[in-house]
Design a protein around this motif. Structure first.
Motif, PDB file in Angstrom:
ATOM      1  N   PHE A 115       0.611  -1.405   0.053  1.00 15.19           N
ATOM      2  CA  PHE A 115      -0.064  -0.120   0.008  1.00 15.19           C
ATOM      3  C   PHE A 115       0.877   1.290   0.011  1.00 15.19           C
ATOM      4  O   PHE A 115       0.790   2.208  -0.809  1.00 15.19           O
ATOM      5  N   ASN A 169      -7.176  -2.882   2.333  1.00 14.89           N
ATOM      6  CA  ASN A 169      -8.321  -2.502   3.119  1.00 14.89           C
ATOM      7  C   ASN A 169      -9.064  -3.864   3.410  1.00 14.89           C
ATOM      8  O   ASN A 169      -9.589  -4.197   4.486  1.00 14.89           O
ATOM      9  N   GLU A 181     -11.451  -3.119  17.860  1.00 10.47           N
ATOM     10  CA  GLU A 181     -10.541  -1.898  17.128  1.00 10.47           C
ATOM     11  C   GLU A 181      -9.228  -1.648  17.870  1.00 10.47           C
ATOM     12  O   GLU A 181      -8.258  -1.518  17.277  1.00 10.47           O
ATOM     13  N   ILE A 224      -6.744  -4.293  17.391  1.00 11.91           N
ATOM     14  CA  ILE A 224      -6.223  -4.198  16.009  1.00 11.91           C
ATOM     15  C   ILE A 224      -5.233  -2.971  15.903  1.00 11.91           C
ATOM     16  O   ILE A 224      -3.986  -3.151  15.385  1.00 11.91           O
ATOM     17  N   LEU A 225      -5.433  -2.207  16.766  1.00  8.96           N
ATOM     18  CA  LEU A 225      -4.449  -1.030  16.771  1.00  8.96           C
ATOM     19  C   LEU A 225      -3.247  -1.309  17.516  1.00  8.96           C
ATOM     20  O   LEU A 225      -1.735  -1.194  17.015  1.00  8.96           O
ATOM     21  N   GLU A 240      -1.229  -3.730  14.875  1.00 13.11           N
ATOM     22  CA  GLU A 240      -1.018  -3.026  13.507  1.00 13.11           C
ATOM     23  C   GLU A 240       0.455  -2.242  14.003  1.00 13.11           C
ATOM     24  O   GLU A 240       1.492  -2.323  13.436  1.00 13.11           O
ATOM     25  N   GLY A 241       0.249  -1.648  15.195  1.00 17.09           N
ATOM     26  CA  GLY A 241       1.211  -1.053  15.867  1.00 17.09           C
ATOM     27  C   GLY A 241       2.624  -2.072  16.069  1.00 17.09           C
ATOM     28  O   GLY A 241       3.890  -1.674  15.730  1.00 17.09           O
ATOM     29  N   THR A 251       4.239  -3.124  12.480  1.00 18.20           N
ATOM     30  CA  THR A 251       5.294  -2.121  12.054  1.00 18.20           C
ATOM     31  C   THR A 251       6.447  -1.681  12.909  1.00 18.20           C
ATOM     32  O   THR A 251       7.657  -1.552  12.452  1.00 18.20           O
ATOM     33  N   ILE A 287      10.398  -2.230  11.665  1.00 16.11           N
ATOM     34  CA  ILE A 287      11.491  -1.123  11.928  1.00 16.11           C
ATOM     35  C   ILE A 287      12.583  -1.241  12.991  1.00 16.11           C
ATOM     36  O   ILE A 287      13.659  -1.096  12.595  1.00 16.11           O
ATOM     37  N   ARG A 295      -1.367  10.179   3.726  1.00 14.89           N
ATOM     38  CA  ARG A 295      -0.968   8.947   3.083  1.00 14.89           C
ATOM     39  C   ARG A 295      -0.146   8.115   4.202  1.00 14.89           C
ATOM     40  O   ARG A 295       0.837   7.222   3.630  1.00 14.89           O
ATOM     41  N   ILE A 321       7.471   4.856   7.589  1.00 18.70           N
ATOM     42  CA  ILE A 321       7.121   3.381   7.260  1.00 18.70           C
ATOM     43  C   ILE A 321       6.803   2.994   5.701  1.00 18.70           C
ATOM     44  O   ILE A 321       7.494   2.012   5.390  1.00 18.70           O
ATOM     45  N   GLU A 367       1.141   3.842  16.313  1.00 15.86           N
ATOM     46  CA  GLU A 367       1.523   3.389  15.028  1.00 15.86           C
ATOM     47  C   GLU A 367       0.536   2.593  14.372  1.00 15.86           C
ATOM     48  O   GLU A 367       0.198   2.574  13.101  1.00 15.86           O
ATOM     49  N   GLY A 368      -0.216   1.804  15.338  1.00 14.88           N
ATOM     50  CA  GLY A 368      -1.751   1.119  14.510  1.00 14.88           C
ATOM     51  C   GLY A 368      -2.456   2.301  13.859  1.00 14.88           C
ATOM     52  O   GLY A 368      -3.105   2.073  12.899  1.00 14.88           O
ATOM     53  N   ALA A 369      -2.920   3.367  14.698  1.00 11.42           N
ATOM     54  CA  ALA A 369      -3.616   4.176  14.278  1.00 11.42           C
ATOM     55  C   ALA A 369      -3.151   4.983  12.992  1.00 11.42           C
ATOM     56  O   ALA A 369      -4.083   5.219  12.050  1.00 11.42           O
ATOM     57  N   THR A 397      -1.239   3.654  10.564  1.00 12.35           N
ATOM     58  CA  THR A 397      -1.310   2.761   9.274  1.00 12.35           C
ATOM     59  C   THR A 397      -2.926   2.420   9.038  1.00 12.35           C
ATOM     60  O   THR A 397      -3.217   2.399   7.724  1.00 12.35           O
ATOM     61  N   ARG A 398      -3.605   2.194   9.985  1.00  8.08           N
ATOM     62  CA  ARG A 398      -5.071   1.913   9.768  1.00  8.08           C
ATOM     63  C   ARG A 398      -5.705   3.241   9.414  1.00  8.08           C
ATOM     64  O   ARG A 398      -6.727   2.839   8.577  1.00  8.08           O
ATOM     65  N   ALA A 426      -4.398   5.026   7.359  1.00  8.11           N
ATOM     66  CA  ALA A 426      -4.001   5.600   6.007  1.00  8.11           C
ATOM     67  C   ALA A 426      -4.664   4.379   5.115  1.00  8.11           C
ATOM     68  O   ALA A 426      -5.215   4.671   4.098  1.00  8.11           O
ATOM     69  N   ILE A 427      -4.773   3.195   5.609  1.00  6.04           N
ATOM     70  CA  ILE A 427      -5.555   1.983   4.666  1.00  6.04           C
ATOM     71  C   ILE A 427      -7.066   2.117   4.686  1.00  6.04           C
ATOM     72  O   ILE A 427      -7.556   2.043   3.621  1.00  6.04           O
ATOM     73  N   SER A 428      -7.487   2.288   5.697  1.00  9.36           N
ATOM     74  CA  SER A 428      -9.031   2.482   5.698  1.00  9.36           C
ATOM     75  C   SER A 428      -9.461   4.018   5.257  1.00  9.36           C
ATOM     76  O   SER A 428     -10.686   4.361   5.050  1.00  9.36           O
ATOM     77  N   PRO A 434      -9.786   5.986  13.583  1.00 11.45           N
ATOM     78  CA  PRO A 434      -8.649   5.307  14.476  1.00 11.45           C
ATOM     79  C   PRO A 434      -7.880   6.338  15.469  1.00 11.45           C
ATOM     80  O   PRO A 434      -7.381   5.615  16.494  1.00 11.45           O
TER      81      PRO A 434
END
Lengths: 190, 190
Positions: free
Chosen positions: A109, A124, A151, A154-155, A158-159, A162, A166, B101, B106, B158-160, B162-163, B165-167, B172
């Motif tokens: 993405f 998505n 939710e 998920i945060l 996802e955190g 990434t 890194i 974006r 990342i 970090e989760g917020a 990327t989430r 951006a994608i959604s 988030p």
DNA sequence: CAGAGCGGAGAACGAGCGTTCTCCCTCGAT
DNA sequence: ATCGAGGGAGAACGCTCGTTCTCCGCTCTG
């Protein structure tokens, strides 16, 4: 040595998967995939009619693999609360892999999100699917607001994904699991 | 029309910043940056001796901007607890921007992480810097284990990022703020 | 006014991309 | 044995990239 179509398709897909994930989709040429898969360029284009199509197959393949591995971890756990936390154990296992490079969907993405609506859509959908699965788990655990708790989880996931990529460390999975535990304590009926 | 070096450098950097962020670093050619900045190709290469150097300048510029905006939000808040949550208000503001974006670090890491150690390093430093700032805030709030709490908050951030951006939604940030509030309730002395 | 040097526009170069095409060898059917 | 379809290897094509080079007009010093 000629092989049947299904086998060749799998060989190509496996080679593309490894290369795309390691170097990113734009940096990998069709010729590199051809070399790695041992298939001729002509055959490659018979199996996948364009690079875009191969990218799409790559992401769908990653999605299937990811869902399978997640389900295995979750199903190995018993109690609803443990089933939720098993998702973070799955992340921990994943991060341990030496070739771990973050989430293929987030990476793709970032590379193509603006220019390829299809990639944006697949990313998505992949994340929405994860959300659906987590919501089922929080529902089963009796959360008063399952979607909201899912939710939050998920945060954290996802955190961790990434951050682990890194910092080149699997530790974020453990921290995410701890934080998830605290949130479950706060939001699940005791 | 000739302008002084510092001005030209700023023009090039601003053009590169917008293009790199929107389309990704690999998809943007030096010629596109030249056109957008109105500088000749010769001058461009006097100001930045290679594309790699320009990418590095782009990331450093993003880092400065990000730190400035974060500090503004944090400093506008009063109580230690509010100062922590202000970080999530900053994210919310950021996500509202129409050209949002995701995180430039990342995205660049996903594109070049394997092949460019410098980009990997800059991404790692940027995140470590954020961690340091958050730890200062959790310390000031009297957390018994400031580093651990800061790590939890980073995972949510970090989760917020990327989430969102994608959604393609700013929501988030609000969910992350709520989850952060719950964690503060659990881990900060009342 | 003459000449030297700087900067702008963009052509040029070598490499790599996605995709197609050519050539040749193999192999099964008649 | 002959023909033809199909696949392998890789050359070829048109394009774009990062980077350098060429040409030309401007401006500042004597």
């Amino acid at each position: 040595m000629t092989v049947d179509t299904a086998t060749a398709q799998r060989q190509v897909l496996e080679a593309a998967d490894a290369l795309f994930y390691e170097r990113g989709v734009q940096a990998v040429g069709m010729d590199a995939i051809r070399t790695a898969s041992g298939v001729s360029l002509k055959r490659l284009y018979q199996l996948f009619s364009s690079k875009d199509e191969l990218i799409e197959a790559y992401l769908k393949h990653r999605d299937e693999l990811w869902n399978t591995m997640l389900a295995e971890h979750v199903d190995a756990a018993g109690e609803p609360r443990e089933r939720i936390l098993a998702a973070f154990d799955f992340l921990n296992d994943w991060f341990q892999q030496p070739d771990y490079r973050g989430c293929a969907f987030i990476n793709s993405f970032g590379e193509l999100g603006t220019v390829s609506p299809r990639v944006a859509e697949l990313a998505n959908e992949h994340k929405a699917d994860f959300q659906r699965r987590l919501t089922e788990l929080t529902e089963a655990a009796g959360a008063p607001d399952p979607a909201r708790l899912a939710e939050y989880l998920i945060l954290l996931s996802e955190g961790a994904i990434t951050r682990s990529a890194i910092s080149r460390s699997a530790e974020p999975a453990e921290r995410a699991r701890e934080a998830a535990g605290l949130l479950l304590d706060a939001l699940l009926p005791s």
